[in-house]
Motif scaffolding. Sequence first.
Motif, mmCIF file in Angstrom:
data_model
loop_
_atom_site.group_PDB
_atom_site.id
_atom_site.type_symbol
_atom_site.label_atom_id
_atom_site.label_comp_id
_atom_site.label_asym_id
_atom_site.label_seq_id
_atom_site.Cartn_x
_atom_site.Cartn_y
_atom_site.Cartn_z
ATOM 1 N N PRO A 88 0.922 -0.976 -0.363
ATOM 2 C CA PRO A 88 -0.150 0.003 -0.001
ATOM 3 C C PRO A 88 0.770 1.361 0.332
ATOM 4 O O PRO A 88 0.532 2.404 -0.505
ATOM 5 C CB PRO A 88 -0.934 -0.094 1.756
ATOM 6 C CG PRO A 88 -0.831 -1.173 1.737
ATOM 7 C CD PRO A 88 0.616 -2.110 1.114
ATOM 8 N N THR A 124 2.563 1.864 -3.399
ATOM 9 C CA THR A 124 1.155 2.216 -4.997
ATOM 10 C C THR A 124 0.308 3.209 -4.278
ATOM 11 O O THR A 124 -0.082 4.075 -5.317
ATOM 12 C CB THR A 124 0.371 1.042 -4.842
ATOM 13 O OG1 THR A 124 -0.262 0.446 -3.989
ATOM 14 C CG2 THR A 124 0.996 -0.413 -5.400
ATOM 15 N N GLY A 125 0.679 3.792 -3.154
ATOM 16 C CA GLY A 125 -0.467 4.918 -3.175
ATOM 17 C C GLY A 125 -0.030 5.937 -2.952
ATOM 18 O O GLY A 125 -0.385 6.826 -3.017
ATOM 19 N N ARG A 126 1.090 6.195 -2.601
ATOM 20 C CA ARG A 126 1.853 7.919 -3.131
ATOM 21 C C ARG A 126 1.160 8.309 -2.475
ATOM 22 O O ARG A 126 0.666 9.201 -2.239
ATOM 23 C CB ARG A 126 1.422 8.070 -4.552
ATOM 24 C CG ARG A 126 2.083 7.000 -5.974
ATOM 25 C CD ARG A 126 3.532 7.567 -5.928
ATOM 26 N NE ARG A 126 3.716 6.935 -7.596
ATOM 27 C CZ ARG A 126 5.261 7.603 -7.817
ATOM 28 N NH1 ARG A 126 5.992 7.977 -7.001
ATOM 29 N NH2 ARG A 126 5.558 6.066 -8.574
ATOM 30 N N ILE A 127 1.544 7.915 -0.337
ATOM 31 C CA ILE A 127 1.389 8.812 0.320
ATOM 32 C C ILE A 127 2.400 10.093 0.457
ATOM 33 O O ILE A 127 3.336 9.629 0.915
ATOM 34 C CB ILE A 127 0.648 8.124 1.263
ATOM 35 C CG1 ILE A 127 0.087 6.830 1.731
ATOM 36 C CG2 ILE A 127 0.675 8.649 2.401
ATOM 37 C CD1 ILE A 127 -0.003 6.168 2.038
#
Length: 232
Positions: free
Chosen positions: A3, A6-9
């Motif tokens: 997460p 891929t989440g680019r948080i």
Amino acid sequence: MWPIYTGRIRWFEDYRILDKEWHWESDMQEFKRMIRDTWLRIAFNSLVLTPGFIYLGAPYSKLRRGLDDFDNGWTIFLQIYILQVIESSGHGFFHKILHHPRLYDFCHKMHHEYTNVISPAGEYFGVVEFIFASLVPVTMGSFIMGSRIHFSTYILFMIWRVCRTYDSHVGYEFPWSPFSIFPLCATSEYHNFHHSHNVSNYESSYVLLDSILGRNADFWEYLKKKEKRKAL
């Protein structure tokens, strides 16, 4: 970690080491092949090679096993540190050899398919590399220290070592990482540089042997240039 990858948080991305595409972003089909091969290699190395290596080496082990013979916390802490330094130095020794032109393509090139590393890449080894760059260095400390350490301490070291491997290949430099609490620890960025540039920084967890032999000069120069760019 998936997460986070891929989440680019934003909060996590601030600690990302390389500002470049992940492998699945640049070539999904190639990444699927790599990750499939990675997990197959991890399974074979963990379920076949490791038990076999333990079976062959167990009769020669001098580790204490008594239930009333445990060391105190500070002693265990110091022993794990020493085991890490021995392992890292041994890994650095064999790792450098595997970069020899006559051995690299056959033994080590596979591990460098990951130029922008993710955690599973830390255990992506062929048979020869796994034996000499992983199993041998990891067990060196137990034979050198012998009965001075308890079997349970060695198990704690092994757990720490595996987690440390995944952390060094995580692709992020998290300041709260517990794997940087020991003196002379190598950071995640330290090993990431080895993958992205394919030079220098041959140790797994520490910088001692690399520094003594001058095998990380390129990395320190890279950091200086990086700091200068930030200052502009």
